[in-house]
Write an enzyme that holds these catalytic residues in place. Structure first.
Site, PDB file in Angstrom:
ATOM      1  N   GLY A 177       0.825  -1.200   0.000  1.00 39.12           N
ATOM      2  CA  GLY A 177       0.000   0.000   0.000  1.00 39.12           C
ATOM      3  C   GLY A 177       0.861   1.253   0.000  1.00 39.12           C
ATOM      4  O   GLY A 177       0.540   2.249  -0.655  1.00 39.12           O
ATOM      5  N   THR A 178       1.965   1.199   0.721  1.00 37.37           N
ATOM      6  CA  THR A 178       2.883   2.340   0.763  1.00 37.37           C
ATOM      7  C   THR A 178       3.395   2.675  -0.633  1.00 37.37           C
ATOM      8  O   THR A 178       3.407   3.840  -1.053  1.00 37.37           O
ATOM      9  CB  THR A 178       4.061   2.015   1.706  1.00 37.37           C
ATOM     10  OG1 THR A 178       3.558   1.930   3.039  1.00 37.37           O
ATOM     11  CG2 THR A 178       5.136   3.083   1.649  1.00 37.37           C
ATOM     12  N   GLN A 202      -7.650   1.515   4.900  1.00 36.50           N
ATOM     13  CA  GLN A 202      -8.365   1.010   6.071  1.00 36.50           C
ATOM     14  C   GLN A 202      -9.793   0.561   5.765  1.00 36.50           C
ATOM     15  O   GLN A 202     -10.389  -0.179   6.539  1.00 36.50           O
ATOM     16  CB  GLN A 202      -8.382   2.069   7.180  1.00 36.50           C
ATOM     17  CG  GLN A 202      -7.007   2.318   7.805  1.00 36.50           C
ATOM     18  CD  GLN A 202      -6.440   1.099   8.525  1.00 36.50           C
ATOM     19  OE1 GLN A 202      -7.176   0.204   8.948  1.00 36.50           O
ATOM     20  NE2 GLN A 202      -5.124   1.053   8.641  1.00 36.50           N
ATOM     21  N   CYS A 233       5.589   8.047  23.677  1.00 38.57           N
ATOM     22  CA  CYS A 233       6.367   7.203  24.565  1.00 38.57           C
ATOM     23  C   CYS A 233       6.676   5.847  23.951  1.00 38.57           C
ATOM     24  O   CYS A 233       7.505   5.112  24.473  1.00 38.57           O
ATOM     25  CB  CYS A 233       5.617   7.012  25.872  1.00 38.57           C
ATOM     26  SG  CYS A 233       4.674   8.458  26.353  1.00 38.57           S
ATOM     27  N   SER A 239      -4.232  -1.640   0.384  1.00 36.57           N
ATOM     28  CA  SER A 239      -3.205  -2.558   0.867  1.00 36.57           C
ATOM     29  C   SER A 239      -3.863  -3.855   1.301  1.00 36.57           C
ATOM     30  O   SER A 239      -4.721  -3.860   2.179  1.00 36.57           O
ATOM     31  CB  SER A 239      -2.513  -1.891   2.055  1.00 36.57           C
ATOM     32  OG  SER A 239      -1.610  -2.785   2.652  1.00 36.57           O
ATOM     33  N   ALA A 240      -3.441  -4.977   0.706  1.00 33.21           N
ATOM     34  CA  ALA A 240      -4.147  -6.241   0.932  1.00 33.21           C
ATOM     35  C   ALA A 240      -4.053  -6.742   2.367  1.00 33.21           C
ATOM     36  O   ALA A 240      -5.000  -7.329   2.878  1.00 33.21           O
ATOM     37  CB  ALA A 240      -3.627  -7.312  -0.026  1.00 33.21           C
TER      38      ALA A 240
END
Lengths: 463, 463
Positions: free
Chosen positions: B69-70, B177, B320, B194-195
């Site tokens: 997906g990126t 998403q 954090c 993105s799979a």
């Protein structure tokens, strides 16, 4: 059904399959996460990187996994060029590199850089000193394959690496075809490879960048893989790639010896079984599993289809098989015949029976393709119609390889020894195949000149 | 052991696993080859493309498979920007996009272009008209996610697409998403997904580019995937991605309703079970399976480890937990608390027992982390030490989130109502968390100013 195109993609090695299945359950989570599924994935990724780095001969932190060998080459070349941008924007490649390298060179040129192609000899090998002569003060990077993907010729990587080292230029080695057989010798700086060439899964390439090599990854920033390969890692495939690399290396010496014998059998028998054939590539310094030959008067696509019907899967660098109508740049750079080109690359496990079966059907298949195309049947031209001082012009405009060569072969006997035949052709392959035919048939290739349409190729009859 | 981080990576769907296994044997060869193994691979690739295109709502020839997906986002944005380079080099994105989009914007800026970030409200949603106001005559592309990956808020994609259409600007939708839950509505121009977010394998992204959208793929030329995604395709993964997308879509309506109820349970119960919690994201227009909340006085990393030990895998946008020491850009853009942040994203098949089990352990885990950190135990500040007109300065320099907020909470009772407390902090998260604490605790956030070291954040006691 024998599959003889391992140089395109090898069937999945059993170890790769096993590792892939095992890691589907353990390796789907994000290795950057802190929870147990992420930690398990991270362990798998780390172990895969260590195993692959050991096989490559580098440190684990020098190695990243990319989505393919092509991306490893694209990204590796772009990153190395950018890392040395202050030095200059000149790239040195051999003329027979994989298209991913040559297209990277073209992209560099389109962006304002320059590149030099180092020529190869008729075996496809770069000459000693060829890279040294091409390196310039503004050379940012040199790239050389470990072995050629179309003809199998091994390149003198260690010598070229030494030439580059002396000039202070990093050398990127495309090890796609050879990494399964052994590590790349010599002082390379970057190395790229592709798992599905050694029996690993698709979707995994390797990119090694030695510590100290200036490197600046291109494209949007991303934290994965030391910032060198963006995107969520395909961990099951990475695990399978590393496991299968280790497995094929363990079998490599024995399997290479076995396949080399089978390749020798093809190299020796094909010229005896099939008339008018040229076996290409270095006969000794070569990949163990790959052999390439070209058959005069044969259309590559028809030949592949006929071999496929006979049960054999091979590939071809003939222009006749490609939508671009251009013969393979490798065969062109070597100056060898491109028509009727066949590349046989044996996957691991290929049997002697598979190969002898191929040798059994090949002569009949070639003969039948030649017959369909009306190719000359005898090897020597007839002298029946020879006329002293005659010059003959053959109009092959609009006809595709191998027709121009077939028509040349048919009429050469109509001019006397010393007479000229000119072939008019607008087929790109003619530029390669007419001189190659002359060399094979001991005729004199006089030269080419532009014609009103296409190009006029002139041949003087010698025999 | 419940895994609640589906928004990072979903476990492999059984249909994906099945399709992957089946195509390991049928889909390893090069689909560009003419022989039988290649033709079989081509059939699989074509069928996968048709199935995926149908799920996306585009034509098969508008869709390519990328390695992630990126990469779909990186390459899609670069290609669309380049295709409209003559119009200009301005990009519009929302402030809460995935880092792959924001890093693409940063890369554009580094290369001489510009970008505008459209703000979001406290729920994480872009305002109607926000994109229209940001579009300029030189805007080449706008990008918007279908739903946010950290807080689940659905974006008004159809409205923004209409704003873009009116301005003649293509809209790229990051549907990573949401695609498993349904197609993206509205007149988008490009879409990325993105799979492994819907239960498909890693290693597969989708990039759809509508016919008529100007697009120029960047990087070296390559013939694969219409020239838009270089490299040998990972066919077994592609087949598994398409098959699983179809499968999850068939189950989507029922599963969404079921998971939405479980998410509602978490949204309703957490604030009652755990004191000092902020549940973030739009309560209604949202992804069905994702809920995010932040706990005051809690260190995100310690909380994740404690939940992991209790058997629950979640993620966090707290600074954090991150090596960058910066809180999630999404929470920052929303202006909500980032400390003790927990994202719960339920994979398909999550049971009610999994969720109630989580709700059972959460209060104790949060309390124990707060106790370790010495957080104030009562919700209201003590007034014991109140002095009229006093101003108190707390030096939290060198202390990381959530310590500065804990120290603020501890001393607020020492000044009278109307009095001031100033916290000195060099922790990036304080900029977000001190105002957020004020909003939650109904104290007045006066403002920040540079201090000799770090930043001085001033708060007026109201209650």
């Amino acid at each position: 059904m024998p599959y003889f195109d391992a140089a395109s993609a090898a069937p999945l090695h059993p170890v790769a399959r096993q590792a892939l299945l095992a890691s589907l359950d353990e390796g789907w989570a994000d290795p950057a996460r802190l929870y147990r599924e992420g930690r398990r994935a991270r362990l798998l990724l780390d172990a895969a990187r260590e195993a692959a780095a050991e096989a490559v001969g580098c440190r684990p932190d020098e190695l990243v996994f990319t989505p393919s060998g092509t991306r490893a080459l694209h990204d590796g070349i772009a990153g190395a060029l950018s890392g040395r941008r202050r030095v200059g924007r000149h790239l040195v490649v051999s003329a027979v590199e994989h298209s991913a390298v040559l297209q990277s060179a073209a992209a560099l040129e389109a962006a304002g850089g320059t590149f030099t192609e180092v020529a190869v000899d008729r075996t496809g090998r770069v000459a000693p000193g060829g890279y040294a002569a091409a390196l310039r003060p503004d050379t940012a990077l040199a790239a050389l394959q470990s072995a050629n993907h179309e003809v199998g010729t091994a390149q003198p990587v260690a010598e070229v690496a030494e030439e580059c080292r002396a000039a202070g230029v990093p050398l990127l080695v495309d090890a796609a075809q050879s990494l399964g057989w052994g590590p790349v010798e010599g002082g390379w700086s970057l190395l790229a490879a592709s798992a599905h060439k050694w029996g690993g899964p698709s979707g995994v390439g390797l990119l090694a960048v030695r510590k100290g090599v200036r490197y600046a990854a291109q494209g949007p920033a991303d934290e994965r893989e030391s910032g060198r390969a963006p995107g969520f890692p395909d961990l099951p495939a990475v695990v399978a790639a590393a496991a299968s690399l280790r497995a094929v290396r363990q079998e490599a010496a024995a399997e290479a010896a076995r396949l080399r014998e089978l390749v020798e059998l093809i190299r020796a028998r094909v010229p005896r079984l099939v008339p008018e054939v040229e076996v290409v590539g270095d006969p000794v310094r070569r990949l163990p599993h790959l052999v390439t030959f070209s058959c005069l008067y044969v259309d590559g696509e028809t030949l592949l289809h006929a071999l496929d019907r006979a049960g054999f899967s091979v590939s071809s660098g003939s222009s006749c098989t490609s939508s671009t109508l251009r013969p393979s740049h490798v065969l062109r750079a070597m100056g060898v015949l491109s028509e009727g080109n066949v590349r046989v690359s044996l996957p691991r496990g290929t049997t002697r029976e598979d190969v002898t079966g191929f040798l059994d059907v090949l002569p009949g298949v070639v003969a039948s393709v030649r017959e369909q195309l009306g190719a000359p049947s005898g090897p020597a031209p007839s002298e029946a119609a020879a006329q002293a001082g005659a010059e003959l012009v053959v109009d092959s405009l609009g006809k595709r390889c191998p027709i121009p060569v077939i028509e040349l072969a048919k009429v050469i006997g109509e001019v006397p020894v010393g007479g000229l035949v000119t072939v008019l052709s607008d087929d790109e392959a003619a530029r390669l195949d007419i001189p190659a035919w002359c060399a094979m048939r001991e005729q004199e290739y006089v030269g080419e000149r532009p014609a009103e349409t296409g190009v006029a190729y002139t041949v003087r009859r010698r025999v």
